[in-house]
Design an enzyme around this catalytic site. Structure first.
Site, PDB file in Angstrom:
ATOM      1  N   ASN A 215      62.146   8.194  40.950  1.00 32.89           N
ATOM      2  CA  ASN A 215      62.431   9.567  39.997  1.00 32.89           C
ATOM      3  C   ASN A 215      61.115  10.507  40.130  1.00 32.89           C
ATOM      4  O   ASN A 215      60.309  10.575  40.741  1.00 32.89           O
ATOM      5  CB  ASN A 215      62.468   8.875  38.604  1.00 32.89           C
ATOM      6  CG  ASN A 215      61.035   8.019  38.188  1.00 32.89           C
ATOM      7  OD1 ASN A 215      59.774   8.648  38.448  1.00 32.89           O
ATOM      8  ND2 ASN A 215      61.024   7.107  37.599  1.00 32.89           N
ATOM      9  N   GLU A 218      57.430   9.359  39.521  1.00 35.39           N
ATOM     10  CA  GLU A 218      57.098   8.558  40.627  1.00 35.39           C
ATOM     11  C   GLU A 218      56.702   9.982  41.953  1.00 35.39           C
ATOM     12  O   GLU A 218      55.753   9.589  42.505  1.00 35.39           O
ATOM     13  CB  GLU A 218      58.040   7.766  41.196  1.00 35.39           C
ATOM     14  CG  GLU A 218      57.936   6.514  40.435  1.00 35.39           C
ATOM     15  CD  GLU A 218      59.289   5.657  40.384  1.00 35.39           C
ATOM     16  OE1 GLU A 218      59.037   4.492  39.876  1.00 35.39           O
ATOM     17  OE2 GLU A 218      60.350   5.988  40.949  1.00 35.39           O
ATOM     18  N   ASP A 284      69.069   1.885  38.648  1.00 29.45           N
ATOM     19  CA  ASP A 284      69.851   0.730  39.484  1.00 29.45           C
ATOM     20  C   ASP A 284      71.357   1.153  39.731  1.00 29.45           C
ATOM     21  O   ASP A 284      71.791   0.806  40.764  1.00 29.45           O
ATOM     22  CB  ASP A 284      69.985  -0.376  38.340  1.00 29.45           C
ATOM     23  CG  ASP A 284      68.661  -1.157  38.280  1.00 29.45           C
ATOM     24  OD1 ASP A 284      67.534  -0.786  38.926  1.00 29.45           O
ATOM     25  OD2 ASP A 284      68.608  -1.817  36.928  1.00 29.45           O
TER      26      ASP A 284
END
Length: 329
Positions: A215, A218, A284
């Site tokens: 993301n 990160e 996910d």
């Protein structure tokens, strides 16, 4: 001052989307990583405890869901794919509960029991008004080693040659080691993509992966590049690819959409969500949809387009959710 034009990823026609989604059925995907059990203890609150300033929850019912790497696998199964999950559990009461929940969700579990750790379980105490009172985590985040790691590696080598896409879902709970990633990379049939949902302390372990999906937070931490604009996203993706030594990067940016950098494509997608209720599990859904679409014969750009639509549907729901083939087009 001139600015560089920022490329938008090509559109995906409705006809092509339907064709690809139609191929999802039974497309084989392997998921390797940190599986979790999410327990919800639900009750009513009508008073404060006389022992401490905390609410007293009168138990009503309990539910369980599969999380972490198991939620990635569940997303693939819900979309029609054939999915095997390799993960580590404890040798406790939660392990068979996790295995059975996987089977009910359409996921084939290949679980390795480790007596030295509990099955990763997050127990949430929730009121009947969906207010979380407390959470208790049962987990050990030490990396697997010795016989346990070898058994996971052996399972990867057994199942990887049969998969058309492999997902490594890293939640830093111990299952994803350099040895496990190497087994996935070396055991995959030629041309089969290996995708990684990363955790930053392990970023150097992802060298050789087809696609890593950080993301934007990160990506910022890994690259020390602030990501607020498309140009900054492009620069961060390029730098992240250098740091991780992977072939491609798909950066998710919440309401700012996604940025894709790969060997033959670079550009962004605006977010497809109209309303955002809860972003839990959106990452996910993204990596699950990309993996399954690639397994079904999509190009990377097509797979990302489908994943963007799927994520837009998931964030409109509360809690970890899945989508079905009918809802993606």
């Amino acid at each position: 001052m001139t600015t560089t034009a920022v490329p938008l990823l090509p559109n995906l026609s409705a006809e092509r989307a339907r064709e690809l989604v139609g191929r999802f059925t039974h497309a084989p995907v392997l998921v390797v990583g940190d599986a979790m059990l999410d327990r919800f203890i639900v009750g009513r609150v009508s008073r404060i405890s006389p022992e401490a300033p905390v609410p007293v929850v009168a138990f009503d019912h309990e539910t369980c869901r599969i999380g972490g790497a198991a939620n990635v696998a569940h997303n693939i199964a819900a979309l029609g794919g054939s999915v095997t999950l390799i993960a580590v559990t404890g040798k406790d009461d939660a392990a068979p509960t996790l295995a059975e929940a996987c089977r009910v969700a359409g996921v084939a579990p290949a679980l390795v029991g480790d007596i030295s750790r509990p099955t990763t379980t997050k127990t949430r105490i929730v009121t009947d008004r969906n207010q979380q009172v407390a959470r208790v985590d049962y987990e050990t985040d030490g990396a697997i080693a010795g016989d346990v790691e070898q058994r996971v590696i052996d399972l990867v080598r057994q199942h990887a040659p049969h998969a058309r896409a492999i997902v490594v879902s890293d939640y830093m709970k111990g299952c994803v080691t350099r040895g496990v990633i190497d087994a996935a990379l070396t055991s995959a049939t030629r041309g089969v993509p290996v995708l990684v949902d990363p955790k930053l302390p392990h970023v150097e372990s992802y060298a050789g992966a087809t696609l890593v999906t950080p993301n934007h937070v990160e990506a910022e931490i890994a690259t020390r590049i602030r990501v607020r604009t498309h140009e900054e996203a492009r620069d961060a993706a390029r730098r992240f690819r250098e740091v991780a030594r992977c072939h491609g990067v798909l950066m998710t940016r919440g309401d700012q959409g996604m940025w894709l950098l790969a060997e033959d494509v670079e550009g962004y997608l605006p977010a497809s969500a109209r309303e955002v209720a809860d972003v839990t599990g959106a990452g996910d859904t993204v990596i699950a949809t990309v993996a399954l679409a690639l397994a079904a014969g999509a190009t990377l750009t097509e797979a990302v387009r489908l994943a963007n639509e799927a994520a837009g549907l998931v964030v409109g729901k509360f809690g970890p959710s899945t989508v079905t083939p009918a809802s993606t087009h």
